[in-house]
Write a protein that holds these residues in place. Structure first.
Motif, short mmCIF file in Angstrom:
data_model
loop_
_atom_site.label_atom_id
_atom_site.label_comp_id
_atom_site.label_asym_id
_atom_site.label_seq_id
_atom_site.Cartn_x
_atom_site.Cartn_y
_atom_site.Cartn_z
N LEU A 1 -39.53 -10.07 22.69
CA LEU A 1 -38.96 -8.96 21.94
C LEU A 1 -39.58 -7.64 22.40
O LEU A 1 -40.76 -7.57 22.73
CB LEU A 1 -39.23 -9.13 20.44
N THR A 2 -38.77 -6.58 22.39
CA THR A 2 -39.29 -5.24 22.62
C THR A 2 -40.00 -4.79 21.35
O THR A 2 -39.89 -5.42 20.29
CB THR A 2 -38.17 -4.26 22.96
N ALA A 3 -40.73 -3.69 21.44
CA ALA A 3 -41.43 -3.16 20.27
C ALA A 3 -40.43 -2.82 19.16
O ALA A 3 -40.69 -3.07 17.98
CB ALA A 3 -42.24 -1.93 20.66
N LEU A 4 -39.27 -2.26 19.54
CA LEU A 4 -38.26 -1.91 18.55
C LEU A 4 -37.70 -3.16 17.88
O LEU A 4 -37.50 -3.18 16.66
CB LEU A 4 -37.13 -1.13 19.23
N GLN A 5 -37.46 -4.21 18.65
CA GLN A 5 -36.95 -5.45 18.08
C GLN A 5 -37.98 -6.09 17.15
O GLN A 5 -37.62 -6.62 16.10
CB GLN A 5 -36.58 -6.43 19.20
N ALA A 6 -39.24 -6.08 17.55
CA ALA A 6 -40.29 -6.63 16.70
C ALA A 6 -40.36 -5.88 15.38
O ALA A 6 -40.51 -6.48 14.30
CB ALA A 6 -41.64 -6.58 17.43
N GLY A 7 -40.24 -4.55 15.45
CA GLY A 7 -40.21 -3.76 14.22
C GLY A 7 -39.02 -4.10 13.36
O GLY A 7 -39.13 -4.16 12.12
N GLY A 8 -37.87 -4.35 13.98
CA GLY A 8 -36.68 -4.75 13.23
C GLY A 8 -36.87 -6.08 12.54
O GLY A 8 -36.44 -6.27 11.39
N ALA A 9 -37.51 -7.03 13.23
CA ALA A 9 -37.77 -8.33 12.62
C ALA A 9 -38.68 -8.20 11.40
O ALA A 9 -38.44 -8.84 10.36
CB ALA A 9 -38.41 -9.27 13.66
N VAL A 10 -39.71 -7.37 11.52
CA VAL A 10 -40.61 -7.14 10.38
C VAL A 10 -39.84 -6.50 9.22
O VAL A 10 -40.03 -6.87 8.05
CB VAL A 10 -41.80 -6.26 10.80
N ALA A 11 -38.98 -5.54 9.53
CA ALA A 11 -38.20 -4.87 8.48
C ALA A 11 -37.31 -5.87 7.74
O ALA A 11 -37.17 -5.80 6.50
CB ALA A 11 -37.34 -3.76 9.09
N ILE A 12 -36.71 -6.81 8.47
CA ILE A 12 -35.86 -7.82 7.83
C ILE A 12 -36.69 -8.71 6.91
O ILE A 12 -36.27 -9.01 5.78
CB ILE A 12 -35.14 -8.67 8.90
N LEU A 13 -37.87 -9.12 7.36
CA LEU A 13 -38.72 -9.98 6.53
C LEU A 13 -39.17 -9.24 5.27
O LEU A 13 -39.24 -9.84 4.18
CB LEU A 13 -39.93 -10.44 7.34
N VAL A 14 -39.47 -7.95 5.39
CA VAL A 14 -39.83 -7.17 4.21
C VAL A 14 -38.62 -7.06 3.27
O VAL A 14 -38.76 -7.16 2.04
CB VAL A 14 -40.32 -5.76 4.62
N ALA A 15 -37.43 -6.89 3.84
CA ALA A 15 -36.21 -6.81 3.03
C ALA A 15 -35.98 -8.11 2.27
O ALA A 15 -35.59 -8.10 1.10
CB ALA A 15 -35.00 -6.49 3.91
N VAL A 16 -36.23 -9.23 2.93
CA VAL A 16 -36.09 -10.54 2.27
C VAL A 16 -37.05 -10.63 1.08
O VAL A 16 -36.68 -11.11 0.00
CB VAL A 16 -36.37 -11.68 3.28
#
Length: 281
Positions: free
Chosen positions: A254-269
């Motif tokens: 994952l790129t840094a942006l993608q990794a940040g997106g994954a973290v954002a989704i987990l926080v949203a969950v």
């Protein structure tokens, strides 16, 4: 249950990618449903100790919506980039809460709206933040948008179906509908109906057990006890799972942006479960 189901569904795009050498995308979908149907029937008798009760109209609608969703999603992938199609389809998951608010009178809590913004931002970063894999096409994007709308209809009708049927009965009848509709789509698609070798059945069988029975089954069972708004956010975890598996299997970090997106989704969950929607009289 819904969250675990969403994790299992994360294996769907991986299975599709691995199985395309033997079958087309519509063929993989059809055999996934076909292998799952008899296994689910056995589970109905094992769990309920009786034959499944007759399906209701919401089961028929949900099964049709889901099969068309998968068909449009696969078709859209042939016309636009994977990142575009993935992001657009996930908009259908997060919109489930608004559909439930409109039709089921389930008003989400304020924190849910924050979770939705995070989920959309995270999905955008995860899907669109990697290397460009091709040129987008408005036709493919529109097909993905149609699939997103069908996702909302599928989740809504599945929740309504669960009011009169048990979870295992619901997923069984959904799968029967999907076999019928998916078989018709396969015939119209012109794709091979059978794989070139018996090994070609391996991927659909895997998808039948992990994605159809475990993934869809857990989501349907969980919808009976979970507000649709929360369920819609929980299943957005699937692209995070798919991205993590792709990193391991296909050496696609994952790129840094993608990794940040994954973290954002987990926080949203996590945020989406802070409180329960209040029904509107």
């Amino acid at each position: 249950m819904v969250l675990t189901g969403g994790i299992c569904i994360g294996f769907a795009p991986i299975g599709l990618r691995l199985g395309l050498g033997e079958l087309g995308p519509q063929g993989i979908a059809f055999w996934r449903y076909a292998f799952a149907a008899p296994l689910l029937l056995g589970l109905v008798f094992l769990i309920e100790r009786r034959a499944p009760r007759p399906p209701n109209r919401f089961v028929l609608l949900a099964g049709t919506f889901f099969t068309l969703d998968i068909a449009l999603w696969h078709w859209g992938l042939t016309l636009t980039t994977v990142s575009n199609a993935t992001f657009i389809v996930n908009l259908g998951n997060v919109s489930v809460g608004f559909v439930a608010w409109l039709f089921l009178k389930e008003r989400p809590t304020n924190i849910w709206f924050v979770a939705i913004l995070l989920a959309v931002a995270g999905a955008a970063a995860l899907s669109l933040g990697g290397e460009v894999g091709g040129k987008g096409d408005i036709r493919g994007d529109l097909l993905a948008l149609g699939a997103a709308l069908l996702v909302s209809g599928y989740m809504l009708c599945s929740k309504l179906a669960r009011r009169r049927l048990g979870g295992i009965e619901t997923i069984f009848w959904l799968t029967i509908v999907e076999v019928c509709v998916g078989g018709l789509i396969l015939l119209l698609s012109g794709e091979p109906r059978l794989p070139a070798t018996l090994n070609g059945f391996g991927v659909p069988l895997f998808l039948a057990v992990v994605v159809q029975i475990m993934g869809q089954g857990l989501i349907i069972a969980g919808l009976g006890r979970t507000p649709a708004a929360i369920a819609g956010v929980l299943v957005v975890v699937q692209p995070v799972v798919a991205a993590a598996i792709s990193w391991v299997l296909f050496d696609e970090p994952l790129t840094a942006l993608q990794a940040g997106g994954a973290v954002a989704i987990l926080v949203a969950v996590w945020l989406s479960q802070r409180g329960k929607p209040v029904p509107i009289d």
